[in-house]
Motif scaffolding. Structure first.
Motif, short mmCIF file in Angstrom:
data_model
loop_
_atom_site.label_atom_id
_atom_site.label_comp_id
_atom_site.label_asym_id
_atom_site.label_seq_id
_atom_site.Cartn_x
_atom_site.Cartn_y
_atom_site.Cartn_z
N LYS A 9 47.43 46.26 29.31
CA LYS A 9 46.26 45.33 28.85
C LYS A 9 46.00 44.99 30.43
O LYS A 9 47.23 44.26 30.95
N GLY A 10 45.05 44.47 30.39
CA GLY A 10 43.85 43.57 31.70
C GLY A 10 43.23 42.95 30.91
O GLY A 10 42.07 43.54 30.53
N LEU A 11 42.91 41.32 31.72
CA LEU A 11 41.73 40.24 31.32
C LEU A 11 41.60 40.00 32.56
O LEU A 11 42.44 40.25 33.39
N SER A 12 40.16 39.44 32.57
CA SER A 12 40.49 38.74 33.76
C SER A 12 39.46 37.91 33.44
O SER A 12 38.80 37.97 32.35
N LEU A 13 39.17 36.37 34.42
CA LEU A 13 38.36 35.09 34.57
C LEU A 13 37.38 35.20 35.44
O LEU A 13 39.01 34.92 36.73
N HIS A 14 36.42 35.69 35.94
CA HIS A 14 35.59 35.15 37.21
C HIS A 14 35.01 33.80 37.24
O HIS A 14 34.08 33.30 36.28
N THR A 15 35.54 32.73 37.55
CA THR A 15 34.66 31.83 38.21
C THR A 15 33.50 31.22 39.23
O THR A 15 34.47 31.32 40.40
N MET A 42 33.69 40.01 41.41
CA MET A 42 34.71 40.43 41.10
C MET A 42 34.84 40.30 39.71
O MET A 42 36.24 41.69 38.91
N ALA A 43 34.11 40.81 39.17
CA ALA A 43 34.07 41.14 37.40
C ALA A 43 34.12 42.45 37.74
O ALA A 43 34.41 43.13 36.82
N ALA A 44 32.84 42.70 38.25
CA ALA A 44 32.04 44.21 38.31
C ALA A 44 33.60 45.39 38.85
O ALA A 44 34.01 46.42 38.59
N LEU A 45 34.34 44.87 39.91
CA LEU A 45 35.81 45.20 40.53
C LEU A 45 36.91 44.93 39.05
O LEU A 45 37.22 46.33 39.01
N ALA A 46 36.54 44.29 38.63
CA ALA A 46 37.66 43.84 37.86
C ALA A 46 37.36 45.32 36.07
O ALA A 46 38.98 46.43 35.62
N ARG A 293 49.41 48.99 44.29
CA ARG A 293 47.80 48.92 44.51
C ARG A 293 47.12 47.75 43.39
O ARG A 293 47.18 47.61 42.93
N PRO A 294 46.34 47.32 44.87
CA PRO A 294 45.47 46.24 43.98
C PRO A 294 45.18 46.37 42.62
O PRO A 294 44.12 47.53 43.05
N PHE A 295 44.43 45.56 41.86
CA PHE A 295 43.78 45.16 40.78
C PHE A 295 44.45 46.55 39.63
O PHE A 295 43.87 46.67 38.61
N LYS A 296 45.50 47.30 39.62
CA LYS A 296 46.08 48.66 39.13
C LYS A 296 46.56 47.63 37.98
O LYS A 296 47.65 46.95 37.78
N LEU A 297 46.23 48.85 36.27
CA LEU A 297 46.34 47.95 35.59
C LEU A 297 48.84 49.08 35.01
O LEU A 297 48.54 49.61 36.14
#
Length: 297
Positions: A9-15, A42-46, A293-297
């Protein structure tokens, strides 16, 4: 452990804050141009990598909202899951009241209605379960040394705006809210058995300080932190992205990047101006995380 039958599972927070409330910062609002763009990008990338992002922009990026979102992620995520936290805005400082040196400064993120001290962020990272991967990207200034460049010659383009809260504003804000910031630090230290929780020092001195090594060892999650600059530098704003975020997106290249976190950082660093050098730190059992790899779940 995540098995073949279960998916991480992947969650993200972009401020991203293009300004802060003058009511808390002694009349200073610290206008910037690109921080909201950074957060949205960053949110779009996530989202493109299968994470579920939360975005907090300017007035919605309050201390309560940011802390609540981080804590919700810590409660929700389990071993093998990923939490991606990005911040774009001003970096500031408050005097460290729990450390070993009386003149020491704690770095902060300047949220809309008050600063988030690095001690607090470290404590929040400690809430994540064993095996959770946490990536923190900070496009802000965490500078303890301030230098003033000579003004540009007549006709030269204006220099990019720094994402550092001016020292005079930092001192005024701390003076006006000293009891609040001192209590935050003491509460974190008390929760940690009375030891100062300073993530920047822990990251920088992990190999040489037994006390800080023990402090970092309390983290159950694997944490990678990439800052937009070194402690003695400032992060630059831009028209559409901050200098760090802009290069990060260039290297990521719409997902075509195929290396690991270490090479990702190296390629971003190679593209940065000489005045700004991104730093890479790890906390907890992060060796395997670095090789992914960056951002990989």
């Amino acid at each position: 452990m995540v098995t073949k039958a279960s998916k991480a599972k992947g969650l993200s927070l972009h401020t991203g804050l293009n300004l802060v409330s003058g009511a808390h910062y002694g009349g200073w609002t610290g206008e910037l141009s690109a921080c909201e763009f950074d957060a949205n990008d960053m949110a779009a990338l996530a989202r493109g990598q299968g994470l579920k992002p939360t975005v907090l922009l300017t007035k919605k990026a309050t201390r309560a909202a940011v802390l609540a979102s981080i804590r919700a992620a810590a409660k929700s995520l389990k071993s093998g899951d990923l939490f991606f936290l990005s911040y774009s805005g001003h970096g500031g400082q408050v005097p460290d009241v729990t450390g070993e040196e009386s003149d020491k400064q704690d770095e902060t993120w300047c949220l809309y209605d008050g600063q988030l001290i690095d001690d607090e962020l470290y404590a929040e990272l400690g809430r994540f379960a064993k095996g959770v991967r946490v990536l923190v990207l900070s496009d802000s200034c965490h500078s303890g040394t301030v230098t003033r460049a000579a003004p540009p010659p007549p006709g030269a383009a204006a220099p990019a705006k720094s994402r550092m809260m001016p020292p005079a504003v930092a001192m005024r804000t701390y003076r006006d809210h000293q009891a609040f910031y001192d209590k935050l630090q003491r509460d974190v230290a008390r929760a940690d058995g009375g030891r100062p929780a300073d993530p920047d020092a822990a990251l920088a001195q992990l190999a040489v300080s037994p006390r800080l090594t023990a402090l970092a060892a309390q983290l159950k999650a694997a944490v990678i932190l990439v800052s937009g600059c070194q402690d003695n530098q400032t992060s630059l704003d831009g028209e559409h992205n901050g200098a760090f975020t802009e290069r990060l997106l260039m290297v990521w290249n719409q997902g075509k990047f195929e290396g690991n976190y270490a090479s990702f950082h190296a390629q971003i660093k190679a593209r940065m101006p000489a005045s700004q050098t991104p730093n890479l730190f790890v906390l907890g059992p992060a060796a395997a995380f670095l090789r992914q790899r960056p951002f990989k779940l």
